[in-house]
Design a protein around this motif. Sequence first.
Motif, mmCIF file in Angstrom:
data_model
loop_
_atom_site.group_PDB
_atom_site.id
_atom_site.type_symbol
_atom_site.label_atom_id
_atom_site.label_comp_id
_atom_site.label_asym_id
_atom_site.label_seq_id
_atom_site.Cartn_x
_atom_site.Cartn_y
_atom_site.Cartn_z
ATOM 1 N N THR A 77 -19.170 102.380 -41.455
ATOM 2 C CA THR A 77 -19.655 103.470 -42.304
ATOM 3 C C THR A 77 -18.498 104.189 -42.990
ATOM 4 O O THR A 77 -18.575 104.521 -44.179
ATOM 5 N N MET A 131 -26.493 102.612 -43.360
ATOM 6 C CA MET A 131 -25.565 103.101 -42.343
ATOM 7 C C MET A 131 -25.647 104.613 -42.160
ATOM 8 O O MET A 131 -25.496 105.121 -41.046
ATOM 9 N N LEU A 132 -25.895 105.344 -43.227
ATOM 10 C CA LEU A 132 -26.047 106.795 -43.089
ATOM 11 C C LEU A 132 -27.299 107.126 -42.282
ATOM 12 O O LEU A 132 -27.321 108.098 -41.516
ATOM 13 N N MET A 137 -26.275 106.511 -38.740
ATOM 14 C CA MET A 137 -25.400 107.579 -38.256
ATOM 15 C C MET A 137 -26.153 108.885 -38.007
ATOM 16 O O MET A 137 -25.652 109.769 -37.311
ATOM 17 N N LEU A 155 -24.617 101.341 -47.512
ATOM 18 C CA LEU A 155 -24.280 102.707 -47.117
ATOM 19 C C LEU A 155 -25.527 103.521 -46.799
ATOM 20 O O LEU A 155 -25.539 104.311 -45.845
#
Length: 236
Positions: A142, A120-121, A124, A117
């Motif tokens: 995500t 992925m953050l 993003m 995570l």
Amino acid sequence: MAEPTGEGKPKISDHESELEVAAFSEFQKAEYPQCLQTLVKLQKTQDSNPKVIHNRAVAEFYISDLRRYDLFRKTMIQITELVGEIHTVNVKHPELAAAYVNQAIVLYHFRQPLGALKIMLAVMAHFDQLDDYLLRKAGIFTVHLLLDTNQPKKANGLLAMLISRLCIRVQDILSSDDEEERPQLDNESRKDISEIQFEEFRKEFRLILIRSNLLNGKKNFIIPCEDTAEFSILKG
């Protein structure tokens, strides 16, 4: 696999660009051996290009039927420089975001969802710079991680961003009659994927959207029937 180099990215020759496009097309058609051959040709003049190195690793991974994860993971670490426990992540070059996404997926399968995570953050954070092809995969993944880590509101917020960016018609996604009416995306936002790939995306997005709605306490939406695979997945 990362999309071919676009505008504003490092310049390559016309021949190299043709090889990039050909390799991507071959990968999309699941012609992995041919894709690898094309990437090997490209790597002769782009041997230090991390994007080419990444795409070759992906092609080789698929040729191995997704079994040679050791070499695949090693290549992702080489590109992202993320080793050991993940604390902070900085995606310095958005054009290499696919490598970060793939490393996060590996971590997830190694039961390290929090590390995945974090990666992925960071990916993003470059939401507007990601191409639609990668965004579909990265966005759903995500959201999945956010829901798994009990962050449904953040997941719902990201879903709203994806719906807007990809021009998704939510009512079609949640339609109970899948055979008569398929969800539509703007033609420009789906020109890079085949009908089969779009159908896979549609099913994944439908499931993650229903799951997010459930965890956010939303009402007045259709859930799958009990005798469907979708219901079994949602039930866990």
